[in-house]
Design a protein around this motif. Structure first.
Motif, short mmCIF file in Angstrom:
data_model
loop_
_atom_site.label_atom_id
_atom_site.label_comp_id
_atom_site.label_asym_id
_atom_site.label_seq_id
_atom_site.Cartn_x
_atom_site.Cartn_y
_atom_site.Cartn_z
N ALA A 175 12.52 3.75 0.66
CA ALA A 175 11.34 3.45 1.46
C ALA A 175 10.21 4.34 0.96
N VAL A 176 8.99 4.05 1.40
CA VAL A 176 7.87 4.92 1.06
C VAL A 176 7.20 5.38 2.35
N LEU A 177 6.80 6.63 2.37
CA LEU A 177 6.11 7.21 3.52
C LEU A 177 4.80 7.83 3.08
N LEU A 178 3.83 7.80 3.97
CA LEU A 178 2.52 8.37 3.67
C LEU A 178 2.62 9.89 3.58
N GLY A 179 2.10 10.44 2.48
CA GLY A 179 2.08 11.88 2.32
C GLY A 179 0.70 12.47 2.57
N GLU A 180 -0.33 11.72 2.17
CA GLU A 180 -1.70 12.21 2.32
C GLU A 180 -2.65 11.02 2.41
N GLU A 198 8.24 8.28 -2.26
CA GLU A 198 9.49 7.53 -2.15
C GLU A 198 10.54 8.38 -1.44
N ILE A 199 11.20 7.77 -0.47
CA ILE A 199 12.23 8.45 0.31
C ILE A 199 13.52 7.63 0.20
N ALA A 200 14.57 8.22 -0.33
CA ALA A 200 15.84 7.50 -0.47
C ALA A 200 16.38 7.13 0.90
#
Length: 238
Positions: free
Chosen positions: A178-183, A235-237
């Motif tokens: 998945a993808v998560l917002l970092g900034e 990207e987050i596994a």
């Protein structure tokens, strides 16, 4: 943007979730950005918890969001320049949205911004689809009345929200991640009225390993480009 009243805490209601147990990144960033004037950059250090009183503390050149003393996010003033694409067409965006890949597979189907399992008037239901082979995506959006202030203008945290998730669909979905917002950095240029026909445009700028850098912009039929943003996705596994 000036603010007379400064909150001491922020609470993220479950309605505004991204993943099931944390706040949507753009919404949380927008809430925190309201404490800083002008164009703002927000860095998320960890998933913002839901239904929890989070402390807002002023620091040099910005503010910090804390959960029991642990840093959740920081917001600071920033500046950036962004070359915008051609003005989008609402009907073309409606057609593109039919190919929203989140209809077939979605890591967070109840995300406040882009979750297909949210009802109209509850989630934003911003569904983006490709408009070209170069990675540009577009999404139609008509903000409902619940998102407005007393003057009928969409509140700033929802403009930040609208600029969030479309960026994640402007690059190919990573395999098994998945993808998560970092900034996120946002410049608010003009107000948006509720029930106004808008199009959000997103495109990838570059990538670096498991990081993806994107841009988004919100266009109103009545007012032109109202908000622009940059984002870093991680990207987050799963």
């Amino acid at each position: 943007m000036s603010h007379v009243t400064i909150e001491n805490t922020i609470r993220i209601d479950r309605r505004f979730q991204g993943p099931p147990d944390s706040g949507n990144g753009g919404y949380v960033a927008g809430r925190l950005a309201a404490f800083v004037d002008g164009t703002v950059r927000v860095r998320l250090h960890r998933p913002p918890p839901l239904e929890t009183e989070l402390e807002v503390r002023r620091i040099e050149a910005g503010v910090r969001l804390l959960n029991d003393g642990v840093i959740v996010a920081e917001a600071r003033s920033t500046r950036f320049c962004l070359e915008l694409p051609a003005e989008p067409d609402f009907e073309a965006a409606e057609r593109a949205a039919r190919d929203y890949r989140g209809f077939h597979k979605h890591w967070f189907p109840r995300c406040f911004v882009c979750g297909p399992e949210r009802d109209p008037g509850d989630g934003l239901r911003i569904f983006s689809g490709p408009i070209s082979k170069r990675g540009t995506i577009v999404a139609p959006w008509v903000p409902d009345a619940s998102l407005g202030d007393e003057a009928g203008r969409v509140r700033s945290e929802f403009l930040w929200s609208a600029l969030d998730c479309p960026g994640a669909f402007s690059f190919p979905e990573p395999s098994g991640s998945a993808v998560l917002l970092g900034e996120q950095s946002v410049e608010l240029r003009a107000p948006v009225e509720v029930n106004e026909r808008c199009v959000i445009v997103g495109w990838q700028l570059s990538d670096e390993g498991r990081k993806h850098f994107t841009a988004t912009a919100l266009h109103s039929e009545a007012r032109g480009w109202c908000a622009v943003g940059l984002a870093t996705w991680l990207e987050i596994a799963r």
